[in-house]
Enzyme design. Sequence first.
Site, PDB file in Angstrom:
ATOM      1  N   HIS A  76       0.801  -1.228   0.000  1.00  0.00           N
ATOM      2  CA  HIS A  76       0.000   0.000   0.000  1.00  0.00           C
ATOM      3  C   HIS A  76       0.837   1.283   0.000  1.00  0.00           C
ATOM      4  O   HIS A  76       0.301   2.349  -0.292  1.00  0.00           O
ATOM      5  CB  HIS A  76      -1.006   0.000   1.159  1.00  0.00           C
ATOM      6  CG  HIS A  76      -0.397   0.111   2.522  1.00  0.00           C
ATOM      7  ND1 HIS A  76      -0.030  -0.994   3.257  1.00  0.00           N
ATOM      8  CD2 HIS A  76      -0.112   1.185   3.277  1.00  0.00           C
ATOM      9  CE1 HIS A  76       0.453  -0.595   4.420  1.00  0.00           C
ATOM     10  NE2 HIS A  76       0.421   0.725   4.466  1.00  0.00           N
ATOM     11  N   ASN A 126     -26.966   2.806  -3.235  1.00  0.00           N
ATOM     12  CA  ASN A 126     -28.402   3.054  -3.192  1.00  0.00           C
ATOM     13  C   ASN A 126     -28.658   4.536  -2.936  1.00  0.00           C
ATOM     14  O   ASN A 126     -27.921   5.187  -2.198  1.00  0.00           O
ATOM     15  CB  ASN A 126     -29.027   2.197  -2.085  1.00  0.00           C
ATOM     16  CG  ASN A 126     -30.479   2.514  -1.856  1.00  0.00           C
ATOM     17  OD1 ASN A 126     -30.793   3.379  -1.036  1.00  0.00           O
ATOM     18  ND2 ASN A 126     -31.343   1.836  -2.569  1.00  0.00           N
ATOM     19  N   CYS A 159     -31.066  -2.547  -7.143  1.00  0.00           N
ATOM     20  CA  CYS A 159     -31.962  -2.950  -6.056  1.00  0.00           C
ATOM     21  C   CYS A 159     -33.430  -2.755  -6.422  1.00  0.00           C
ATOM     22  O   CYS A 159     -34.317  -3.159  -5.672  1.00  0.00           O
ATOM     23  CB  CYS A 159     -31.624  -2.179  -4.790  1.00  0.00           C
ATOM     24  SG  CYS A 159     -31.852  -0.393  -4.962  1.00  0.00           S
TER      25      CYS A 159
END
Length: 195
Positions: A76, A126, A159
């Site tokens: 990283h 969402n 969804c």
Amino acid sequence: MQVDLADKSVLLAVTGSISAYKACDLARLFIKAGAEVHVVMTTSAERFVSALTFEALTRNTVLTEESESWSSTLNHIDMGKKCDVFVVAPATANTLNKISQGFADTILTQTLLAFNGDILLAPAANTQMLANHASVKNLRLLKEQGYTIIHPQEKLLACGDVGSGALAEPSEIFFATARALCKELFWENRPVGMR
């Protein structure tokens, strides 16, 4: 319009969203333009698309929790040193909220914190998750901190809800990244025009 990204290196970060498959198209756009592409994936992202898919597309080993190595540059810290820009696409609400608070509890957030350059975030979640007061506050904070936000599309989501939250088109993310890679500091904040 053809964009030349030869001699440029992109660090593409993929999080656990149903739209993770679109990151494959994004990686191909960068490669087609001549860029070197390196990928870092969260464990959740690997549930949607395998690291092997990105390795086949980019010809580079993908940085994951399991593949991180301190005997090579696949870690990283070193991963960000060899890349010119960092793009998180898709960026889940969870990841966006973590980034805004400086968390480093995944390989992706650790890599992002160690990166010193332009960072672009393409949210995908969402509608209600992105509209939540915490997400709204944190997105505003990220913008104030200098992150480039590539806004999601408004449409039918996986969804079944309709609203803002679908990942921006890969071409839109590509061009936003190309703009960051090709900017000339000489022209930043300079007026251009005739007097």
